[in-house]
Design a protein around this motif. Sequence first.
Motif, PDB file in Angstrom:
ATOM      1  N   THR A  72       0.441   4.145   1.369  1.00 17.48           N
ATOM      2  CA  THR A  72       0.614   4.785   2.675  1.00 17.48           C
ATOM      3  C   THR A  72       1.683   4.064   3.491  1.00 17.48           C
ATOM      4  O   THR A  72       2.472   4.703   4.182  1.00 17.48           O
ATOM      5  N   ARG A  99       0.851  -1.197   0.000  1.00 18.49           N
ATOM      6  CA  ARG A  99       0.000   0.000   0.000  1.00 18.49           C
ATOM      7  C   ARG A  99       0.884   1.243   0.000  1.00 18.49           C
ATOM      8  O   ARG A  99       1.922   1.286   0.654  1.00 18.49           O
ATOM      9  N   THR A 145      -2.447   0.270  -4.059  1.00 17.94           N
ATOM     10  CA  THR A 145      -1.294  -0.618  -3.935  1.00 17.94           C
ATOM     11  C   THR A 145      -0.361  -0.376  -5.111  1.00 17.94           C
ATOM     12  O   THR A 145      -0.804  -0.274  -6.259  1.00 17.94           O
ATOM     13  N   SER A 180      -6.359  -1.126  -3.632  1.00 13.47           N
ATOM     14  CA  SER A 180      -5.984  -2.190  -2.711  1.00 13.47           C
ATOM     15  C   SER A 180      -7.134  -3.184  -2.564  1.00 13.47           C
ATOM     16  O   SER A 180      -8.293  -2.782  -2.492  1.00 13.47           O
ATOM     17  N   ASP A 227      -7.557  -4.948   0.051  1.00 14.21           N
ATOM     18  CA  ASP A 227      -7.947  -4.921   1.463  1.00 14.21           C
ATOM     19  C   ASP A 227      -8.752  -3.676   1.836  1.00 14.21           C
ATOM     20  O   ASP A 227      -9.537  -3.707   2.772  1.00 14.21           O
ATOM     21  N   ASP A 228      -8.524  -2.571   1.123  1.00 12.45           N
ATOM     22  CA  ASP A 228      -9.156  -1.303   1.474  1.00 12.45           C
ATOM     23  C   ASP A 228      -9.329  -0.492   0.194  1.00 12.45           C
ATOM     24  O   ASP A 228      -8.350  -0.016  -0.379  1.00 12.45           O
ATOM     25  N   GLU A 229     -10.568  -0.339  -0.253  1.00 13.22           N
ATOM     26  CA  GLU A 229     -10.818   0.337  -1.530  1.00 13.22           C
ATOM     27  C   GLU A 229     -10.353   1.789  -1.549  1.00 13.22           C
ATOM     28  O   GLU A 229     -10.188   2.371  -2.614  1.00 13.22           O
ATOM     29  N   ARG A 230     -10.113   2.381  -0.376  1.00 16.32           N
ATOM     30  CA  ARG A 230      -9.623   3.762  -0.331  1.00 16.32           C
ATOM     31  C   ARG A 230      -8.122   3.835  -0.535  1.00 16.32           C
ATOM     32  O   ARG A 230      -7.581   4.897  -0.783  1.00 16.32           O
ATOM     33  N   SER A 231      -7.454   2.707  -0.430  1.00 22.46           N
ATOM     34  CA  SER A 231      -5.998   2.655  -0.553  1.00 22.46           C
ATOM     35  C   SER A 231      -5.583   2.227  -1.958  1.00 22.46           C
ATOM     36  O   SER A 231      -6.338   1.572  -2.667  1.00 22.46           O
TER      37      SER A 231
END
Length: 170
Positions: A62, A60, A101, A93, A95-99
């Motif tokens: 971040t 990711r 990768t 991502s 795991d997290d649609e806001r992130s």
Amino acid sequence: MADDATPLDPAELGVYFSLIEVSSLLRHAVEQQLKEAGGLSYVQFQLLARLGDAPGGGQRMTDLADGVVYSRSGLTHQAGLLEKAGLVTRAPSVDDERSVTLTITDAGRDVLAAVFPGHIDILRKMFLAPLGAEGVAALEGPLTAVRDHMRAAPPRSAAPRRRGAGGTSA
């Protein structure tokens, strides 16, 4: 942060200035080598190297920003340059649609393979050789302790984002 205005003693000041100078000289040599061997900036190399070591070659953005201690906006710019060069891909991502990768490509791995021999050569000649095995062993503990201490209070680029005025922060 401590409010201790006691001046540093000569040994403390000397070790600080030596660390800064060694870091600057080594980084300059590494940056030159990375630019000549692979057309990479230091930050781009850090990103590719972290991705190359990551499971599946992705991480990711971040987490990458936190790991290389770089601003999120700066990382987005660098990721764009790497993507344009075909060295990474960006995708939402799983795991997290806001992130987002970032994943290293085969071309990115090829660039890493091209720059690593010269990179390792510079590290050995400029940094490790003068220390010898005993010096490396002697520095490992103190430098790890200082790094861990500094990571306990992460820089702004690695700090959790604050939510809106009415929201909560974790």
